[in-house]
Design a protein around this motif. Structure first.
Motif, PDB file in Angstrom:
ATOM      1  N   THR A  30       0.837  -1.205   0.000  1.00  0.00           N
ATOM      2  CA  THR A  30       0.000   0.000   0.000  1.00  0.00           C
ATOM      3  C   THR A  30       0.872   1.254   0.000  1.00  0.00           C
ATOM      4  OG1 THR A  30      -0.132  -0.048   2.436  1.00  0.00           O
ATOM      5  CG2 THR A  30      -1.894  -1.129   1.213  1.00  0.00           C
ATOM      6  N   GLY A  31       2.065   1.117   0.593  1.00  0.00           N
ATOM      7  CA  GLY A  31       3.011   2.233   0.566  1.00  0.00           C
ATOM      8  C   GLY A  31       3.482   2.541  -0.841  1.00  0.00           C
ATOM      9  N   TYR A  32       3.464   1.540  -1.723  1.00  0.00           N
ATOM     10  CA  TYR A  32       3.789   1.759  -3.128  1.00  0.00           C
ATOM     11  C   TYR A  32       2.587   2.347  -3.869  1.00  0.00           C
ATOM     12  CZ  TYR A  32       7.688  -1.480  -2.351  1.00  0.00           C
ATOM     13  OH  TYR A  32       8.810  -2.105  -1.883  1.00  0.00           O
ATOM     14  N   ILE A  33       1.419   1.769  -3.600  1.00  0.00           N
ATOM     15  CA  ILE A  33       0.229   2.131  -4.359  1.00  0.00           C
ATOM     16  C   ILE A  33      -0.138   3.602  -4.179  1.00  0.00           C
ATOM     17  CG2 ILE A  33      -2.260   1.757  -4.580  1.00  0.00           C
ATOM     18  CD1 ILE A  33      -1.764  -1.187  -3.911  1.00  0.00           C
ATOM     19  N   PHE A  34      -0.188   4.067  -2.936  1.00  0.00           N
ATOM     20  CA  PHE A  34      -0.615   5.448  -2.692  1.00  0.00           C
ATOM     21  C   PHE A  34       0.324   6.483  -3.308  1.00  0.00           C
ATOM     22  CE2 PHE A  34      -3.005   3.411   0.901  1.00  0.00           C
ATOM     23  CZ  PHE A  34      -4.269   3.726   0.426  1.00  0.00           C
ATOM     24  N   PRO A  35       1.658   6.352  -3.136  1.00  0.00           N
ATOM     25  CA  PRO A  35       2.543   7.313  -3.812  1.00  0.00           C
ATOM     26  C   PRO A  35       2.455   7.232  -5.336  1.00  0.00           C
ATOM     27  CG  PRO A  35       3.706   6.230  -2.025  1.00  0.00           C
ATOM     28  CD  PRO A  35       2.406   5.507  -2.200  1.00  0.00           C
ATOM     29  N   LEU A  36       2.273   6.033  -5.858  1.00  0.00           N
ATOM     30  CA  LEU A  36       2.168   5.886  -7.310  1.00  0.00           C
ATOM     31  C   LEU A  36       0.916   6.578  -7.846  1.00  0.00           C
ATOM     32  CD1 LEU A  36       3.303   2.181  -7.874  1.00  0.00           C
ATOM     33  CD2 LEU A  36       4.613   4.285  -8.222  1.00  0.00           C
ATOM     34  N   LEU A  37      -0.089   6.696  -6.994  1.00  0.00           N
ATOM     35  CA  LEU A  37      -1.296   7.414  -7.388  1.00  0.00           C
ATOM     36  C   LEU A  37      -1.089   8.923  -7.352  1.00  0.00           C
ATOM     37  CD1 LEU A  37      -4.042   5.373  -5.472  1.00  0.00           C
ATOM     38  CD2 LEU A  37      -3.652   5.394  -7.936  1.00  0.00           C
ATOM     39  N   PHE A 172      -6.041  14.656  -3.778  1.00  0.00           N
ATOM     40  CA  PHE A 172      -6.848  14.752  -4.997  1.00  0.00           C
ATOM     41  C   PHE A 172      -7.989  15.754  -4.867  1.00  0.00           C
ATOM     42  CE2 PHE A 172      -5.090  10.398  -5.783  1.00  0.00           C
ATOM     43  CZ  PHE A 172      -4.485  10.677  -6.998  1.00  0.00           C
ATOM     44  N   VAL A 173      -8.490  15.916  -3.669  1.00  0.00           N
ATOM     45  CA  VAL A 173      -9.640  16.806  -3.463  1.00  0.00           C
ATOM     46  C   VAL A 173      -9.228  18.269  -3.393  1.00  0.00           C
ATOM     47  CG1 VAL A 173     -11.494  17.446  -1.862  1.00  0.00           C
ATOM     48  CG2 VAL A 173     -11.031  15.031  -2.334  1.00  0.00           C
ATOM     49  N   PHE A 174      -8.109  18.559  -2.732  1.00  0.00           N
ATOM     50  CA  PHE A 174      -7.784  19.950  -2.425  1.00  0.00           C
ATOM     51  C   PHE A 174      -6.617  20.548  -3.216  1.00  0.00           C
ATOM     52  CE2 PHE A 174      -9.900  18.332   1.417  1.00  0.00           C
ATOM     53  CZ  PHE A 174     -10.909  19.283   1.550  1.00  0.00           C
ATOM     54  N   VAL A 175      -5.693  19.739  -3.700  1.00  0.00           N
ATOM     55  CA  VAL A 175      -4.540  20.283  -4.442  1.00  0.00           C
ATOM     56  C   VAL A 175      -4.945  20.485  -5.900  1.00  0.00           C
ATOM     57  CG1 VAL A 175      -2.162  19.906  -5.160  1.00  0.00           C
ATOM     58  CG2 VAL A 175      -2.914  19.171  -2.887  1.00  0.00           C
ATOM     59  N   LYS A 176      -5.115  21.738  -6.292  1.00  0.00           N
ATOM     60  CA  LYS A 176      -5.635  22.047  -7.633  1.00  0.00           C
ATOM     61  C   LYS A 176      -4.718  22.937  -8.461  1.00  0.00           C
ATOM     62  CE  LYS A 176      -9.473  19.766  -7.030  1.00  0.00           C
ATOM     63  NZ  LYS A 176      -9.719  18.512  -7.791  1.00  0.00           N
ATOM     64  N   GLU A 177      -3.752  23.616  -7.825  1.00  0.00           N
ATOM     65  CA  GLU A 177      -2.861  24.509  -8.570  1.00  0.00           C
ATOM     66  C   GLU A 177      -1.489  24.535  -7.913  1.00  0.00           C
ATOM     67  OE1 GLU A 177      -4.224  28.747  -6.668  1.00  0.00           O
ATOM     68  OE2 GLU A 177      -5.473  27.886  -8.266  1.00  0.00           O
ATOM     69  N   LYS A 178      -0.525  25.172  -8.566  1.00  0.00           N
ATOM     70  CA  LYS A 178       0.864  25.136  -8.117  1.00  0.00           C
ATOM     71  C   LYS A 178       1.049  25.669  -6.710  1.00  0.00           C
ATOM     72  CE  LYS A 178       3.314  25.112 -12.535  1.00  0.00           C
ATOM     73  NZ  LYS A 178       4.367  25.749 -13.363  1.00  0.00           N
ATOM     74  N   THR A 179       0.301  26.684  -6.355  1.00  0.00           N
ATOM     75  CA  THR A 179       0.462  27.277  -5.027  1.00  0.00           C
ATOM     76  C   THR A 179      -0.064  26.369  -3.911  1.00  0.00           C
ATOM     77  OG1 THR A 179      -1.643  28.437  -5.348  1.00  0.00           O
ATOM     78  CG2 THR A 179       0.385  29.642  -5.870  1.00  0.00           C
ATOM     79  N   ASP A 180      -0.730  25.292  -4.283  1.00  0.00           N
ATOM     80  CA  ASP A 180      -1.272  24.364  -3.284  1.00  0.00           C
ATOM     81  C   ASP A 180      -0.238  23.342  -2.809  1.00  0.00           C
ATOM     82  OD1 ASP A 180      -3.763  25.562  -3.412  1.00  0.00           O
ATOM     83  OD2 ASP A 180      -4.530  24.176  -4.932  1.00  0.00           O
ATOM     84  N   PHE A 181       1.004  23.493  -3.215  1.00  0.00           N
ATOM     85  CA  PHE A 181       2.021  22.518  -2.831  1.00  0.00           C
ATOM     86  C   PHE A 181       2.154  22.396  -1.313  1.00  0.00           C
ATOM     87  CE2 PHE A 181       4.354  26.513  -2.814  1.00  0.00           C
ATOM     88  CZ  PHE A 181       5.183  26.401  -1.703  1.00  0.00           C
ATOM     89  N   ILE A 182       1.863  23.483  -0.606  1.00  0.00           N
ATOM     90  CA  ILE A 182       2.004  23.478   0.852  1.00  0.00           C
ATOM     91  C   ILE A 182       0.985  22.549   1.524  1.00  0.00           C
ATOM     92  CG2 ILE A 182       0.401  25.347   1.400  1.00  0.00           C
ATOM     93  CD1 ILE A 182       2.614  26.430   3.298  1.00  0.00           C
ATOM     94  N   LEU A 183      -0.078  22.199   0.791  1.00  0.00           N
ATOM     95  CA  LEU A 183      -1.093  21.307   1.350  1.00  0.00           C
ATOM     96  C   LEU A 183      -0.581  19.874   1.476  1.00  0.00           C
ATOM     97  CD1 LEU A 183      -4.312  22.551  -0.505  1.00  0.00           C
ATOM     98  CD2 LEU A 183      -3.558  23.093   1.807  1.00  0.00           C
ATOM     99  N   GLN A 184       0.409  19.533   0.656  1.00  0.00           N
ATOM    100  CA  GLN A 184       0.934  18.156   0.708  1.00  0.00           C
ATOM    101  C   GLN A 184       1.512  17.827   2.084  1.00  0.00           C
ATOM    102  OE1 GLN A 184       4.139  16.853   0.923  1.00  0.00           O
ATOM    103  NE2 GLN A 184       3.988  14.828  -0.003  1.00  0.00           N
ATOM    104  N   PRO A 185       2.462  18.617   2.606  1.00  0.00           N
ATOM    105  CA  PRO A 185       2.960  18.323   3.953  1.00  0.00           C
ATOM    106  C   PRO A 185       1.912  18.539   5.036  1.00  0.00           C
ATOM    107  CG  PRO A 185       3.891  20.377   3.155  1.00  0.00           C
ATOM    108  CD  PRO A 185       3.195  19.742   1.995  1.00  0.00           C
ATOM    109  N   LEU A 186       0.968  19.444   4.812  1.00  0.00           N
ATOM    110  CA  LEU A 186      -0.084  19.687   5.805  1.00  0.00           C
ATOM    111  C   LEU A 186      -0.962  18.449   5.979  1.00  0.00           C
ATOM    112  CD1 LEU A 186      -1.653  21.557   7.703  1.00  0.00           C
ATOM    113  CD2 LEU A 186      -2.991  22.319   5.712  1.00  0.00           C
ATOM    114  N   PHE A 187      -1.423  17.888   4.873  1.00  0.00           N
ATOM    115  CA  PHE A 187      -2.277  16.698   4.941  1.00  0.00           C
ATOM    116  C   PHE A 187      -1.507  15.498   5.484  1.00  0.00           C
ATOM    117  CE2 PHE A 187      -4.818  18.596   1.196  1.00  0.00           C
ATOM    118  CZ  PHE A 187      -5.570  19.348   2.079  1.00  0.00           C
ATOM    119  N   LEU A 188      -0.247  15.397   5.082  1.00  0.00           N
ATOM    120  CA  LEU A 188       0.582  14.298   5.572  1.00  0.00           C
ATOM    121  C   LEU A 188       0.744  14.387   7.089  1.00  0.00           C
ATOM    122  CD1 LEU A 188       2.423  11.863   5.003  1.00  0.00           C
ATOM    123  CD2 LEU A 188       4.297  13.481   4.619  1.00  0.00           C
TER     124      LEU A 188
END
Length: 423
Positions: A30-37, A172-188
């Protein structure tokens, strides 16, 4: 395989190994599947610059994660594995580690705040760094080392699966544009904290672990007793993460993004190899005579993985990234040997020298190799950007891995000689 399965099922330890390996295999798959998505989606939406900023923040925070862990993932796992029949002793170990980690996390945040206020480039990325730092308290709550020590990997697998599912959905729900990159570490971070709270509840109420009041002397002794393992874990992060930090400062976010993309699949592959290290660590802590069996399995698989990764590198990068990432193909090909080199450190360092109590000798090797890596990383990264960072990493991993292997074999030979003389 049938013979191996039969042997593993023949005794209690074998059944535990088989069960834990199975659960961790599920976790790694699952650790492979989620990042691959998420990788292709993030590559398209936030681009190479966004990738680079995330990689930069992660490289800085990994230092503080290592400081907070302080080697407890190995020393506490070993100690609990050897005392797991005593609830009182396990509660004492767990409590001391919990308070020690909390103290180290507080000191780490203070240091992070100070350096982000003093260094302009870090000041520009202060919010991103603070958000990424949330992974530190999350890791304290999610005491995976405890589940590893009692060989109940099922719980780690369930919690890890929940965290990754939540994180992936939000991307997939919230990251929609380049400036949303900060959401990746936030959600993680938020997903990790949620899972950490659930696992902590389970440790206290299901496994009846008592959280004892902090004892200053016990906390200091706990930190002192793990200092050699900490040095062994922390110093390699200096030249590894320093390369990404220097890339961000000298080469910009694009160079960091290319480097991170090339290293991404090496990290994923290595995470699979960690399964064997983690499954066998508590077992070998009680049955070091089985190390040769573990050694053959682990090194054979890691060598094959390195070869395969090198051959399919062009396909992987082109399949998962946009054309602006294609320079990462060479990074991945050079880095592919890292899977085998890191395995040398895991097989002979973590799962032999630490188990046998040779932390200081292991520390000395790590200090020398890490200082070399630190010295050569500055000119190589400055002159050759992400390729220089890649060469630094692989070179020091080779020096470290083979040095640890030679030491471990020397120790094995000496111990075997002592046993023969005793007989």
């Amino acid at each position: 395989m049938k013979v191996l399965k039969k042997r593993l099922s023949a005794n209690k330890d074998g059944k535990a190994l088989a069960s834990n390996f199975g659960y961790l295999m599920i976790m790694q798959i699952t650790g492979y599947i989620f990042p691959l998505l998420t990788i292709p989606y993030l590559a398209r939406v936030i681009g190479v610059e966004g990738f680079g900023k995330i990689a930069f923040a992660a490289a800085v925070i990994v230092w503080f994660q290592t400081i907070t862990d302080w080697g407890f993932s190995y020393t506490a796992t070993r100690d609990v594995a050897r005392n797991r029949d005593s609830l009182e002793k396990v509660s004492e170990i767990f409590s001391n580690v919990l308070w020690a980690k909390s103290l180290l996390a507080l000191a780490s945040f203070i240091i992070l705040f100070i350096i982000t206020e003093l260094i302009p480039y870090l000041k520009e990325n202060q919010i991103l760094l603070f958000i990424t730092f949330m992974l530190v308290p999350a890791k304290i709550l999610f005491a995976d080392w405890f589940f590893q020590a009692i060989e109940r990997m099922k719980f780690i697998t369930i919690f890890d699966l929940i965290s990754k599912a939540i994180f992936t959905l939000f991307i997939f729900v919230f990251v929609k544009e380049k400036t949303d990159f900060i959401l990746q570490p936030l959600f993680l971070s938020l997903g990790s904290i949620l899972v950490g709270l659930a696992s902590f509840y389970l440790i206290v109420f299901k496994f009846k672990i008592k959280i004892l009041p902090p004892n200053y002397l016990e906390i200091i002794n706990t930190i002192k007793n793990s200092k050699d393992v900490f040095i062994n874990n922390f110093l390699p992060n200096i030249y590894n993460s320093l390369s990404i930090v220097l890339l961000g400062m000298w080469g910009g976010s694009v160079a960091s993004g290319i480097y991170d993309a090339g290293r991404k699949f090496v990290s994923i592959t290595h995470s699979f190899m960690v399964v064997l290290v983690r499954v066998f660590f508590p077992y070998l802590s009680r049955n070091i005579g089985k190390h040769n069996f573990f050694e053959k399995i682990h090194l054979t698989i890691s060598a094959g993985a390195s070869v395969i990764l090198f051959l399919i590198a062009p396909f992987i990068i082109k399949a998962f990234f946009t054309p602006e990432f294609y320079e990462a193909i060479l990074v991945l090909q050079i880095s592919s040997i890292s899977v085998f080199l890191i395995s040398l450190s895991g097989v002979y360092g973590t799962n032999y020298l630490i188990v046998m109590g040779y932390e200081k000798k292991l520390r000395n090797i790590t200090v020398v190799c890490s200082l070399i890596g630190f010295i050569i990383s500055i000119p190589l990264v400055y002159n050759y950007s992400y390729l220089g960072a890649t060469v630094v990493l692989v070179s020091i991993q080779a020096l470290l891995g083979f040095s640890i292997m030679f030491l471990a074999k020397k120790v094995k030979k000496e111990n075997l000689s002592k046993e023969r003389n005793y007989v």
